[in-house]
Design an enzyme around this catalytic site. Structure first.
Site, PDB file in Angstrom:
ATOM      1  N   ASP A   1       0.826  -1.207   0.000  1.00 22.40           N
ATOM      2  CA  ASP A   1       0.000   0.000   0.000  1.00 22.40           C
ATOM      3  C   ASP A   1       0.862   1.259   0.000  1.00 22.40           C
ATOM      4  O   ASP A   1       1.963   1.283   0.564  1.00 22.40           O
ATOM      5  CB  ASP A   1      -0.898  -0.015   1.239  1.00 22.40           C
ATOM      6  CG  ASP A   1      -2.098   0.894   1.108  1.00 22.40           C
ATOM      7  OD1 ASP A   1      -2.536   1.136  -0.025  1.00 22.40           O
ATOM      8  OD2 ASP A   1      -2.618   1.350   2.147  1.00 22.40           O
TER       9      ASP A   1
ATOM     10  N   ASP B   1       2.036   5.347  -5.336  1.00 19.98           N
ATOM     11  CA  ASP B   1       1.371   6.575  -4.917  1.00 19.98           C
ATOM     12  C   ASP B   1       2.204   7.764  -5.368  1.00 19.98           C
ATOM     13  O   ASP B   1       3.196   8.141  -4.730  1.00 19.98           O
ATOM     14  CB  ASP B   1       1.188   6.601  -3.405  1.00 19.98           C
ATOM     15  CG  ASP B   1       0.356   7.794  -2.942  1.00 19.98           C
ATOM     16  OD1 ASP B   1       0.035   8.653  -3.792  1.00 19.98           O
ATOM     17  OD2 ASP B   1       0.023   7.862  -1.745  1.00 19.98           O
TER      18      ASP B   1
ATOM     19  N   HIS C   1      -7.282   8.732   6.086  1.00 21.71           N
ATOM     20  CA  HIS C   1      -6.637   7.659   6.842  1.00 21.71           C
ATOM     21  C   HIS C   1      -6.760   7.940   8.339  1.00 21.71           C
ATOM     22  O   HIS C   1      -6.683   9.085   8.774  1.00 21.71           O
ATOM     23  CB  HIS C   1      -5.160   7.549   6.449  1.00 21.71           C
ATOM     24  CG  HIS C   1      -4.955   7.223   5.008  1.00 21.71           C
ATOM     25  ND1 HIS C   1      -4.279   8.056   4.147  1.00 21.71           N
ATOM     26  CD2 HIS C   1      -5.355   6.160   4.259  1.00 21.71           C
ATOM     27  CE1 HIS C   1      -4.250   7.506   2.936  1.00 21.71           C
ATOM     28  NE2 HIS C   1      -4.902   6.366   2.988  1.00 21.71           N
ATOM     29  N   GLY C   2      -6.942   6.867   9.107  1.00 20.99           N
ATOM     30  CA  GLY C   2      -7.053   7.025  10.553  1.00 20.99           C
ATOM     31  C   GLY C   2      -8.504   7.039  11.004  1.00 20.99           C
ATOM     32  O   GLY C   2      -9.423   6.684  10.261  1.00 20.99           O
TER      33      GLY C   2
ATOM     34  N   ASN D   1     -10.181  -0.393   2.077  1.00 26.94           N
ATOM     35  CA  ASN D   1      -9.013  -0.528   2.945  1.00 26.94           C
ATOM     36  C   ASN D   1      -9.385  -0.295   4.406  1.00 26.94           C
ATOM     37  O   ASN D   1     -10.051   0.693   4.729  1.00 26.94           O
ATOM     38  CB  ASN D   1      -7.937   0.475   2.547  1.00 26.94           C
ATOM     39  CG  ASN D   1      -7.287   0.156   1.214  1.00 26.94           C
ATOM     40  OD1 ASN D   1      -7.651  -0.801   0.538  1.00 26.94           O
ATOM     41  ND2 ASN D   1      -6.313   0.958   0.835  1.00 26.94           N
ATOM     42  N   VAL D   2      -8.913  -1.188   5.269  1.00 28.09           N
ATOM     43  CA  VAL D   2      -9.147  -1.062   6.716  1.00 28.09           C
ATOM     44  C   VAL D   2      -7.829  -1.299   7.437  1.00 28.09           C
ATOM     45  O   VAL D   2      -7.176  -2.316   7.213  1.00 28.09           O
ATOM     46  CB  VAL D   2     -10.213  -2.063   7.202  1.00 28.09           C
ATOM     47  CG1 VAL D   2     -10.317  -2.033   8.723  1.00 28.09           C
ATOM     48  CG2 VAL D   2     -11.563  -1.762   6.574  1.00 28.09           C
TER      49      VAL D   2
ATOM     50  N   THR E   1      -6.696   1.144  10.739  1.00 27.70           N
ATOM     51  CA  THR E   1      -6.627   1.704  12.092  1.00 27.70           C
ATOM     52  C   THR E   1      -7.543   0.980  13.066  1.00 27.70           C
ATOM     53  O   THR E   1      -7.154   0.731  14.221  1.00 27.70           O
ATOM     54  CB  THR E   1      -6.977   3.205  12.051  1.00 27.70           C
ATOM     55  OG1 THR E   1      -6.110   3.857  11.115  1.00 27.70           O
ATOM     56  CG2 THR E   1      -6.802   3.835  13.418  1.00 27.70           C
TER      57      THR E   1
END
Length: 289
Positions: A82, A104, A180-181, A230-231, A233
């Site tokens: 990722d 990215d 994210h988070g 996407n998982v 946190t």
């Protein structure tokens, strides 16, 4: 079962309007409970690592452990790198046996993003490795990639089409308002933007920042064309909090098997809830086996 490319897995998921969860793992034991959760629900799954995890555990070691877990649990499994900005790390992952990588270059200009993405496609696509790229900027922190809220930018639909046409990238992660988070408030997801992108881009789309997004919002994203969710946190937090709670209530209980089992159970329940959320339960089909 050997590791498989995530391209056909995600193409079928988008066509059938369900999702596949990509779980970030941070340790070797987490690989096994992610696969165990998927196996219990008969779901295809993507194991995902950050560049930091690759540097800590080693790409070859990760591939060997994920392969062993996939064979043991007999579940269609992809292995994804990722948010990578370093072409040398991408090469390392591909040579080690990763079946999917993300380049990215979203922090660069559109033209530079196309250029860097095409380099990875030239390197990886002929090997059957899936390639993911990002347009726009997803806010939050992912390893050492930090995008402040004021710098986050949503993807422009027509640019998404131009990008896919120019690069041939098989999966695209457009920034659509997630981060994210864990969110401080309700995420501001631009569903109309997802629908516009999905209407003109026929490759599977990827939802970054899937932790703590309300289930109904994720399901709506999936229905619109987000095939990969996407998982990270939530899994990490559940695992760590279970260990912290163990020592808060049983400070003298120092057997790792005791507190790691609690951590595994807590994180595994999160994983299973996410699999059910995207409707990939019982989606193991003969063509994947």
């Amino acid at each position: 079962m050997p590791l498989i490319s995530t391209t056909p897995m995600l193409e079928k998921a988008r066509a059938d309007k369900h999702g596949i969860v990509a779980f970030n793992v941070h340790s070797f034991d987490s690989i096994f409970w992610v696969l165990e959760a998927a196996a219990e629900l008969r779901s295809p799954v993507i194991v995902q690592t950050t560049v930091g995890t690759v540097k800590q555990l080693g790409a070859k070691n990760i591939v060997q452990v994920v392969t062993a877990a996939s064979e043991y649990y007999d579940i269609p499994t992809g292995l994804h790198l990722d948010h990578c900005t370093d072409l040398e790390v991408i090469k390392e992952a591909i040579h080690a046996g990763y079946t999917s990588v993300m380049i990215d270059a979203s922090m660069h200009s559109f033209e530079k993003n196309v250029e860097r993405t095409k380099k990875v496609i030239d390197l990886a696509k002929s090997l059957g490795v899936n390639i993911e790229a990002e347009l726009g900027k997803v806010g939050g922190v992912e390893d050492d990639i930090v995008v402040n809220e004021e710098d986050a930018q949503k993807a422009v639909p027509i640019e998404c089409k131009q990008f896919v046409d120019s690069t041939g990238v098989p999966t695209l992660a457009p920034a659509i308002g997630t981060a994210h988070g864990i969110y401080k408030g309700k995420p501001n997801i631009d569903f109309n933007r997802i629908a516009e992108i999905a209407k003109i881009v026929d490759v599977p789309l990827v939802l970054h920042g899937g932790s703590a997004v309300p289930d109904e919002d994720v399901r709506r994203c999936v229905a619109l064309g987000m095939a990969k969710v996407n998982v990270s946190t939530e899994l990490k937090n559940a695992y760590s909090e279970a260990i912290r709670n163990h020592f808060a209530t049983e400070p003298e209980s120092l057997d790792p098997r005791a507190y790691l089992q609690k951590a595994k159970d807590a994180a595994k329940e999160i994983a299973k809830s996410k699999i059910r959320m995207v409707d990939s339960e019982n989606k193991v089909i003969p063509s994947f086996v």
